[in-house]
Design a protein around this motif. Structure first.
Motif, PDB file in Angstrom:
ATOM      1  N   ALA A 199      -1.404   2.477  10.016  1.00 12.13           N
ATOM      2  CA  ALA A 199      -1.098   1.059   9.794  1.00 12.13           C
ATOM      3  C   ALA A 199      -0.745   0.862   8.322  1.00 12.13           C
ATOM      4  O   ALA A 199      -1.481   1.306   7.439  1.00 12.13           O
ATOM      5  N   ILE A 200       0.376   0.205   8.076  1.00 14.63           N
ATOM      6  CA  ILE A 200       0.860   0.026   6.710  1.00 14.63           C
ATOM      7  C   ILE A 200       1.174  -1.442   6.454  1.00 14.63           C
ATOM      8  O   ILE A 200       1.933  -2.070   7.200  1.00 14.63           O
ATOM      9  N   SER A 201       0.603  -1.985   5.386  1.00 15.54           N
ATOM     10  CA  SER A 201       1.029  -3.283   4.855  1.00 15.54           C
ATOM     11  C   SER A 201       1.990  -2.996   3.706  1.00 15.54           C
ATOM     12  O   SER A 201       1.566  -2.515   2.651  1.00 15.54           O
ATOM     13  N   MET A 202       3.270  -3.265   3.915  1.00 23.19           N
ATOM     14  CA  MET A 202       4.260  -3.054   2.859  1.00 23.19           C
ATOM     15  C   MET A 202       4.685  -4.404   2.309  1.00 23.19           C
ATOM     16  O   MET A 202       5.301  -5.212   3.007  1.00 23.19           O
ATOM     17  N   THR A 249       5.541  -5.911   7.191  1.00 20.50           N
ATOM     18  CA  THR A 249       6.305  -6.104   5.963  1.00 20.50           C
ATOM     19  C   THR A 249       6.353  -7.584   5.623  1.00 20.50           C
ATOM     20  O   THR A 249       6.633  -8.419   6.490  1.00 20.50           O
ATOM     21  N   PHE A 250       6.058  -7.907   4.384  1.00 19.27           N
ATOM     22  CA  PHE A 250       6.222  -9.283   3.925  1.00 19.27           C
ATOM     23  C   PHE A 250       6.525  -9.278   2.435  1.00 19.27           C
ATOM     24  O   PHE A 250       6.410  -8.268   1.752  1.00 19.27           O
ATOM     25  N   ASP A 292      -2.060 -11.915  -5.344  1.00 23.60           N
ATOM     26  CA  ASP A 292      -1.937 -12.555  -4.037  1.00 23.60           C
ATOM     27  C   ASP A 292      -1.318 -11.597  -3.025  1.00 23.60           C
ATOM     28  O   ASP A 292      -1.700 -11.585  -1.850  1.00 23.60           O
ATOM     29  N   ALA A 293      -0.381 -10.760  -3.474  1.00 21.77           N
ATOM     30  CA  ALA A 293       0.224  -9.752  -2.598  1.00 21.77           C
ATOM     31  C   ALA A 293      -0.839  -8.776  -2.097  1.00 21.77           C
ATOM     32  O   ALA A 293      -0.892  -8.448  -0.905  1.00 21.77           O
ATOM     33  N   LEU A 294      -1.685  -8.305  -2.992  1.00 22.93           N
ATOM     34  CA  LEU A 294      -2.748  -7.384  -2.603  1.00 22.93           C
ATOM     35  C   LEU A 294      -3.762  -8.064  -1.683  1.00 22.93           C
ATOM     36  O   LEU A 294      -4.253  -7.438  -0.726  1.00 22.93           O
ATOM     37  N   ILE A 314       1.494  -0.477   0.595  1.00 19.08           N
ATOM     38  CA  ILE A 314       2.600  -0.123  -0.292  1.00 19.08           C
ATOM     39  C   ILE A 314       3.010  -1.398  -1.014  1.00 19.08           C
ATOM     40  O   ILE A 314       3.427  -2.375  -0.372  1.00 19.08           O
ATOM     41  N   LEU A 315       2.868  -1.406  -2.313  1.00 17.82           N
ATOM     42  CA  LEU A 315       3.216  -2.583  -3.119  1.00 17.82           C
ATOM     43  C   LEU A 315       4.350  -2.222  -4.071  1.00 17.82           C
ATOM     44  O   LEU A 315       4.231  -1.287  -4.866  1.00 17.82           O
TER      45      LEU A 315
END
Length: 451
Positions: A199-202, A249-250, A292-294, A314-315
């Motif tokens: 699972a990836i939050s990009m 992705t956001f 806020d992204a994290l 992934i930031l």
């Protein structure tokens, strides 16, 4: 005269002459025999050397084919492990260096089938060593034979394991790799007590500066914007991910509220990959709220429904933090009021100076979120990409990367600077390889014997 001639004519060979003749004949026969024997031995030696070289080349070709066709490749330090994992194949040197053996997994019998590539002989030993170029799929290996007498012989090869999702190798000068473990199935297969997916939050930067070139200039035909480069390389990354990846992705700028409209998409089909690509931001505007992204990436991962999964962030950022999120409308610039829970924020919840002051609350907010992430064992790693050719724009991104990962993590494993399109592609590839390698460690070739 007649009588004298008659007497000489009847005279025979003397004993001495006969002995000399026999001696000479024996000597000639001995020399001739020695020459024949020497020639025979020399021919046998040449044939043996030729056969040995042919065997070594054949073993090298078997390894070549394994590397070319493997879906994942591990280079194991030392000799063939006593325990061999199900579904894995092995080629390696035995502990006493007397043989090079191949073990292939036979699915019907659920056992490894043994094939000796270079057999044991009393007059020789063998050598086998693998190496892998860092951050690449290029594998170098050397197969050699060392006779007790005569010259050693070896074959060196170098080829790209193009079909492998990942190539795993840890260099150890004291214990070099003498074994290759590989799989031939098209993709990972979930098993008991293993993590079945990734699972990836990009989260991608969509601040106003992403509309500039990497050198902070106005874009033109020859010099594209950061955003257009990011779209191109992020699309490639999504295409390259295997189907066991679930991608969310956001984008973020002054806030990361766009996370609310995003969900995890399993990349099983081309259509699903196209859906994921639609979330890559296209219209840069606003400031940089890295914290806020994290925050949103972290809580999205915690909400991922599959418990047995590897979870990554992934930031990508093209600048240092300039804004932060608060829980207080009246006292935004107070560390006690940092927003550390999930959910959208309003304009009244945003604090910050709108600049890259390294001592601002905004940088501290990002690092505070990083500490929250690194303390949770559910998150495997957070990768950060500093995307700018201007070093001063991203000189704090490395600190954020270290704060968001467990203590002792090497910075080069989680932080990447990308000052060009090529470097961004390399960064994405390196991150993908790191995740797939960690995934394969769970399915790795170090299991207990199946038989």
């Amino acid at each position: 005269m007649k009588n004298m001639w008659s007497k000489n004519k009847n005279k025979g060979f003397t004993l001495l002459e006969i002995i000399v003749a026999i001696t000479i004949a024996s000597l000639v026969a001995t020399i001739a025999g020695s020459l024949v024997n020497f020639s025979f031995k020399a021919e046998k030696k040449v044939e043996a050397e030729y056969d040995l070289q042919a065997d070594v080349r054949l073993a090298s070709e078997v390894i070549n084919n394994a590397v070319r066709n493997a879906s994942v490749t591990f280079l194991i330090n030392g000799k063939i492990p006593a325990g061999k994992a199900s579904n894995w194949n092995y080629i390696g040197l035995t502990g006493d260096a007397s043989q090079i053996v191949q073990y292939t997994w036979d699915e019907p019998s659920k056992k490894h089938q043994e094939k000796i590539l270079l057999k044991a002989e009393a007059d020789r030993t063998y050598s086998l060593e693998f190496e892998n170029k860092a951050k690449s799929k290029l594998i170098d290996f050397t197969v050699g034979a060392k006779p007790n007498t005569g010259k050693s012989f070896e074959v060196k090869s170098s080829l790209n394991s193009m079909n492998s999702l990942a190539v795993d190798y840890i260099k150890d000068e004291k214990n070099p790799s003498a074994v290759i473990a590989y799989r031939l199935d098209e993709r990972p297969k979930a098993g008991k007590d293993t993590k079945s997916s990734i699972a990836i939050s990009m989260v991608l930067d969509n601040s106003g500066s992403m509309d500039k070139t990497l050198n902070n200039n106005k874009p033109d035909k020859k010099n594209p914007s950061r955003n257009s480069i990011m779209q191109k390389e992020a699309n490639k990354l999504i295409d390259d991910f295997p189907e066991n990846v679930h991608l969310l992705t956001f984008s973020y700028a002054t806030n990361a509220n766009s996370a609310t409209g995003s969900s995890f998409i399993q990349l099983t089909t081309a259509a699903n990959k196209d859906k994921a690509k639609e979330k890559i931001p296209k219209n840069p505007v606003g400031g940089t709220n890295t914290g806020d992204a994290l925050r949103r990436a972290y809580f999205k991962l915690l909400g991922f429904e599959e418990k047995e999964s590897l979870r990554y962030i992934i930031l990508l950022t093209d600048g240092n933090p300039t804004y932060h999120s608060s829980t207080s409308k009246n006292d935004k610039n107070n560390k006690k009021n940092y927003r550390l829970t999930d959910g959208d924020v309003t304009e009244d919840d945003i604090g910050g100076e709108g600049n890259s002051d390294p001592y601002s609350y905004s940088l501290n907010y990002a690092k505070t979120l990083g500490a929250l992430i690194s303390s949770n064992k559910a998150i495997s790693k957070t990768f950060v990409i500093g995307f700018s050719a201007v070093k001063s724009d991203i000189d704090k991104a490395k600190e954020i990367a270290l704060s968001a990962n467990k203590a002792g993590t090497k910075v080069e494993e989680v932080y990447f600077e990308a000052g060009s399109e090529e470097e961004l592609g390399i960064a994405f590839d390196s991150i993908k390889e790191a995740m797939l390698t960690e995934y394969w460690h769970i399915y790795g070739p170090y299991g207990k014997p199946a038989e």
